[in-house]
Design a protein around this motif. Sequence first.
Motif, mmCIF file in Angstrom:
data_model
loop_
_atom_site.group_PDB
_atom_site.id
_atom_site.type_symbol
_atom_site.label_atom_id
_atom_site.label_comp_id
_atom_site.label_asym_id
_atom_site.label_seq_id
_atom_site.Cartn_x
_atom_site.Cartn_y
_atom_site.Cartn_z
ATOM 1 N N ALA A 48 0.827 -1.194 0.000
ATOM 2 C CA ALA A 48 0.000 0.000 0.000
ATOM 3 C C ALA A 48 0.862 1.245 0.000
ATOM 4 O O ALA A 48 1.932 1.271 0.603
ATOM 5 C CB ALA A 48 -0.900 0.019 1.227
ATOM 6 N N LEU A 99 0.322 5.362 0.773
ATOM 7 C CA LEU A 99 -0.621 6.315 1.336
ATOM 8 C C LEU A 99 -0.058 7.727 1.213
ATOM 9 O O LEU A 99 1.118 7.954 1.469
ATOM 10 C CB LEU A 99 -0.864 5.977 2.816
ATOM 11 C CG LEU A 99 -1.797 6.912 3.559
ATOM 12 C CD1 LEU A 99 -3.019 6.147 4.027
ATOM 13 C CD2 LEU A 99 -1.119 7.517 4.760
ATOM 14 N N VAL A 100 -0.925 8.632 0.765
ATOM 15 C CA VAL A 100 -0.537 10.034 0.653
ATOM 16 C C VAL A 100 -1.618 10.864 1.318
ATOM 17 O O VAL A 100 -2.813 10.594 1.151
ATOM 18 C CB VAL A 100 -0.370 10.431 -0.836
ATOM 19 C CG1 VAL A 100 -0.195 11.930 -0.979
ATOM 20 C CG2 VAL A 100 0.810 9.711 -1.470
ATOM 21 N N LYS A 101 -1.206 11.851 2.073
ATOM 22 C CA LYS A 101 -2.172 12.694 2.767
ATOM 23 C C LYS A 101 -2.386 13.960 1.942
ATOM 24 O O LYS A 101 -1.438 14.525 1.415
ATOM 25 C CB LYS A 101 -1.617 13.045 4.142
ATOM 26 C CG LYS A 101 -2.652 13.526 5.110
ATOM 27 C CD LYS A 101 -2.065 13.598 6.519
ATOM 28 C CE LYS A 101 -3.123 14.043 7.503
ATOM 29 N NZ LYS A 101 -3.773 15.305 7.147
ATOM 30 N N LEU A 104 -7.244 11.482 2.524
ATOM 31 C CA LEU A 104 -6.196 10.513 2.238
ATOM 32 C C LEU A 104 -6.403 9.898 0.869
ATOM 33 O O LEU A 104 -7.525 9.776 0.394
ATOM 34 C CB LEU A 104 -6.244 9.369 3.264
ATOM 35 C CG LEU A 104 -6.054 9.715 4.733
ATOM 36 C CD1 LEU A 104 -6.316 8.488 5.584
ATOM 37 C CD2 LEU A 104 -4.662 10.239 4.976
ATOM 38 N N LEU A 126 -5.243 6.292 -0.891
ATOM 39 C CA LEU A 126 -4.629 5.016 -0.552
ATOM 40 C C LEU A 126 -4.645 4.128 -1.789
ATOM 41 O O LEU A 126 -5.703 3.906 -2.381
ATOM 42 C CB LEU A 126 -5.437 4.377 0.584
ATOM 43 C CG LEU A 126 -4.936 3.082 1.197
ATOM 44 C CD1 LEU A 126 -3.571 3.254 1.816
ATOM 45 C CD2 LEU A 126 -5.913 2.605 2.266
ATOM 46 N N VAL A 167 4.618 13.524 1.451
ATOM 47 C CA VAL A 167 5.561 12.518 0.952
ATOM 48 C C VAL A 167 4.845 11.161 1.045
ATOM 49 O O VAL A 167 4.111 10.926 1.990
ATOM 50 C CB VAL A 167 6.808 12.503 1.871
ATOM 51 C CG1 VAL A 167 7.908 11.659 1.280
ATOM 52 C CG2 VAL A 167 7.279 13.894 2.165
ATOM 53 N N SER A 181 3.974 7.361 1.847
ATOM 54 C CA SER A 181 4.373 6.431 2.891
ATOM 55 C C SER A 181 3.898 5.051 2.464
ATOM 56 O O SER A 181 2.800 4.913 1.943
ATOM 57 C CB SER A 181 3.702 6.853 4.193
ATOM 58 O OG SER A 181 3.862 5.853 5.154
ATOM 59 N N ALA A 199 3.542 0.666 3.057
ATOM 60 C CA ALA A 199 3.512 -0.441 4.008
ATOM 61 C C ALA A 199 3.218 -1.718 3.242
ATOM 62 O O ALA A 199 2.527 -1.697 2.224
ATOM 63 C CB ALA A 199 2.448 -0.210 5.062
#
Lengths: 207, 149
Positions: A69, A71-73, A81, A83, A144, A146, A148
């Motif tokens: 995954a 993820l960007v905010k 978000l 995802l 930035v 992230s 997982a």
Amino acid sequence: MRIKDYSEMNLQDLDVMREIGSIGTGHAATSLSQMLQKEVRITIPQVKILGYDEAIEAIGGNIEEIVGATLVKMDGDLNGLMLFLFNLEFANTIFDKMMGISYAGFEQMDAMAHSALTEIGNIIICSYVNAFTELVDMNISLSVPSAAVNMLGAILTVPIAEYGYETDKLMYCSADFVIDGKTYNDWLLMLPDIASLNRILEKLGVG
Amino acid sequence: MKLTRGQGEIITYALGSCIGIAFYDPVLKLGALLHIMLPVRQNKDDANILKYADTGLAETIRKLTAFGMVKSRAIVKIAGGAKMFEISGNANFGNIGERNAQTVRQILQRDGFHIRAEDCGANYARTMSLDVATGDVVIKTFGHPEKHL
């Protein structure tokens, strides 16, 4: 605010979000196509408002499945978000087309492979958001990325916990990518908070 | 929340930032496993009480007490509270796991329960199971060895 929960969206609201999803996914597919030097088609996007269990089912059905995954905010005129989820099959297709390698499992991937997947997720998300901001004329800054690699259930609870006090539902825009005649589920979740969702719909004249 | 007695295994899957709380009374072989997602129920009309640490724990303890659990015998173990995504430059994002763990610890301490063992934090998901015949709690993860609490 007209809408206080994702589940209060009517058919017209969903239609608008589907259109946005369609434009966003179209741009994401173009970026993917440029990266892979392959034709990438998309199927007609769908927008669904799903609870946690339903989202797990829509995505793959196994809460413990290991997925990757990114993820960007989003901050600015719109908060929320993005995802992007992918399974091993999708990751291997990308690796195969770009570098001619594939992995038997996520655990075999090294830091380089993880980093490549994070970037691909980031590029897909950014092209989606760029297309979308042009359409609604909003100023959105992205964090930035992230990444997982872990159990699907735990990754999906991230947005649910983040908005847990606002809603139990997620808005899930999806379209499938078709690469070389093979269909890959594209699990791109665009999750504006409720205030931002109202702002989008207002901007597009259905508020 | 799942509750059982005598024999069998109760499982809660893929705890990310959520917390799994296992209660076990070894004399009665009575066990319960609660899975909470957020620390405090803010909207009093929300009927989903098991989603929150405060109301979820109260309900679980109430049920277990009704089944005869004695507080001084209760063995409590907790797991979860991970931070699945780290966004650089935004330290507050995804802190919900840590807040969940703190709230659960506070409530248990206030109510006089001692936490026997815990496996909280880090950045990976956990599947937690409780064997009610033995009280054994097993934590399964991706890419880390299985753990017994």
